[in-house]
Design a protein around this motif. Sequence first.
Motif, short mmCIF file in Angstrom:
data_model
loop_
_atom_site.label_atom_id
_atom_site.label_comp_id
_atom_site.label_asym_id
_atom_site.label_seq_id
_atom_site.Cartn_x
_atom_site.Cartn_y
_atom_site.Cartn_z
N GLY A 46 0.87 -1.18 0.00
CA GLY A 46 0.00 0.00 0.00
C GLY A 46 0.90 1.22 0.00
O GLY A 46 1.52 1.53 1.02
N THR A 47 1.01 1.90 -1.14
CA THR A 47 2.00 2.97 -1.28
C THR A 47 1.42 4.18 -2.02
O THR A 47 0.37 4.11 -2.64
CB THR A 47 3.23 2.48 -2.06
OG1 THR A 47 2.82 2.01 -3.34
CG2 THR A 47 3.93 1.35 -1.31
N ARG A 48 2.19 5.26 -1.95
CA ARG A 48 1.83 6.51 -2.61
C ARG A 48 3.10 7.17 -3.15
O ARG A 48 4.14 7.16 -2.48
CB ARG A 48 1.13 7.42 -1.59
CG ARG A 48 1.12 8.90 -1.93
CD ARG A 48 0.65 9.71 -0.74
NE ARG A 48 0.94 11.12 -0.94
CZ ARG A 48 0.04 12.09 -0.87
NH1 ARG A 48 -1.21 11.81 -0.61
NH2 ARG A 48 0.40 13.34 -1.05
N GLU A 49 3.04 7.72 -4.37
CA GLU A 49 4.12 8.50 -4.97
C GLU A 49 5.43 7.71 -5.10
O GLU A 49 6.52 8.27 -4.95
CB GLU A 49 4.38 9.78 -4.14
CG GLU A 49 3.22 10.78 -4.16
CD GLU A 49 3.26 11.69 -5.38
OE1 GLU A 49 3.42 11.18 -6.50
OE2 GLU A 49 3.12 12.91 -5.19
N THR A 50 5.32 6.41 -5.36
CA THR A 50 6.54 5.63 -5.53
C THR A 50 7.08 5.70 -6.96
O THR A 50 8.29 5.63 -7.16
CB THR A 50 6.31 4.16 -5.13
OG1 THR A 50 5.17 3.66 -5.83
CG2 THR A 50 6.10 4.04 -3.64
N ALA A 72 -5.11 1.08 3.51
CA ALA A 72 -5.10 2.06 2.42
C ALA A 72 -5.72 3.39 2.83
O ALA A 72 -5.37 4.44 2.28
CB ALA A 72 -5.82 1.50 1.20
N LEU A 75 -3.19 6.16 3.78
CA LEU A 75 -2.41 6.92 2.79
C LEU A 75 -2.82 8.39 2.77
O LEU A 75 -2.03 9.24 2.37
CB LEU A 75 -2.59 6.30 1.40
CG LEU A 75 -1.96 4.92 1.19
CD1 LEU A 75 -2.36 4.35 -0.16
CD2 LEU A 75 -0.44 4.99 1.30
N ALA A 76 -4.04 8.67 3.21
CA ALA A 76 -4.52 10.06 3.22
C ALA A 76 -3.75 10.93 4.19
O ALA A 76 -3.73 12.16 4.06
CB ALA A 76 -6.01 10.09 3.57
N ALA A 78 -0.64 11.37 4.38
CA ALA A 78 0.45 12.08 3.69
C ALA A 78 0.00 13.45 3.20
O ALA A 78 0.83 14.36 3.06
CB ALA A 78 0.96 11.24 2.52
N SER A 79 -1.29 13.62 2.94
CA SER A 79 -1.79 14.93 2.50
C SER A 79 -1.60 15.98 3.59
O SER A 79 -1.34 17.15 3.30
CB SER A 79 -3.28 14.82 2.13
OG SER A 79 -3.45 13.97 1.02
N PRO A 103 6.10 10.93 -0.53
CA PRO A 103 5.67 9.54 -0.71
C PRO A 103 5.22 8.93 0.61
O PRO A 103 5.48 9.48 1.70
CB PRO A 103 6.94 8.86 -1.23
CG PRO A 103 7.83 9.97 -1.67
CD PRO A 103 7.51 11.13 -0.79
#
Length: 328
Positions: A46-50, A72, A75-76, A78-79, A103
Motif C-alpha cells: 500500500g503505497t503513494r508517490e513511488t 489504504a 495513505l490520506a 500524507a496529504s 511519498p
Amino acid sequence: MNGTLTDVTGIQVGHVTDSVSGTGCTAIIAIGGATAGVDVRGSAPGTRETDLLRAHNTVTQIHGICLSGGSAFGLASASGVMRFLEEQGVGHRVGDFLVPIVPGAIIFDLGVGNGSVRLGDAAGYQAAQKADSSSVEIGSVGAGTGATVGKALGRDKAMKGGIGCSSLDLGGGLVLAALSVVNAVGSVHDPSNGSLLAGPLGPNGQPLSAIDIYGSSRYGAQTFGSDALGNTTIGVVATNARLQKPQAERIAALAHDGIALAVRPAHTLHDGDTYFTMATGQIDAPDEFPRIIALTPSVVADSIANAVRTATGIHGYHSMKELHDHEQ
C-alpha cells in the motif's frame, strides 16, 4: 549519536499515536530536501508517490515520507504532511507553485483496536508539526502503534510489533540510519545470532518459528488463511551522503536484505514490504558508497529487531518484553 534516524543531519521525525484505537502515523521530514529511492518487494503493498522515485523519472528531491497505519485509508495522512510543508514554504517548484513531494506507505492494523478510525489529513499534519531532530521514540508508537508480528497461526496468536531505529557512525561525519515499522506475517529473529525474538504463540504461550510452522504438515493450509492477510514491513534508510537517484534506489533494494536477515519468512504473498531511501547530501564521499551498500542490510535488520524489543502490549497482543518479564 542517539541511535535513531535523526542522527542523519537534515532529518526530523514526528509521531501521532492513538493507543486506544490501535493505530498511528509517522512523518519523516527533510526540510532541505533529500534525494530519494524506493523498492517495493512485497506482494501486497500500500503505497503513494513511488513511481516518481524511479531513477529514470524527473523529480530528484522529496521533502518528507509518511508511514501510517490504517491500511489504504492511512495513505490520506500524507496529504497532511504536504499541507504542513506547503505552509513552511517547502516543496518542488512548478512555475509559481510549490508542491511538497511526500511519498508514503501503510501497514494493515485495522483488526487491532477500533478499525473504524481513519488516519487522514489531520493526523499527518499533526505528525509533521511534532517532527524534530531529537531522538526518535520507538516501540508501540506512531505507525507502529498497531503493528503485530508472527501471524502464521492467525491474528489471535500474534505478538506485538512496532517501530524501531538503528544508526551507524561511519566516520568523517558520515552517518547511515534506518527506521522500520514491523508488521510482518513472519517471526522476528535477532540478526546477530538468529535467536527468536517474537513469533506465533504456541500452546505453552511461547513464540514459535514461523518457518517451522510453514514447513509443518501439522498446520497445513491454516497458515495461508485469510487471517494471515494484511502484513508488511516498511521503512526508511537515511544517510547524509550525497547520492544520485540510482544510488538511492540501490540502497532501498539492499534494505530488503535486512528484512530477510531479521524476518522469517520475508516477502511473502501476505506482506507489502517497502523501503525508501533519503539522502540529505551534506557529505560528499563517493568512495564510501560501497560501504554504505554493504552496511545497509545490517542497520535495517537491527532496526527491525529493536522495534520488537521495545514494543509494549496492546489490546491483548503480548510483547517480547512482557513475555520476558513473566519468565523473570
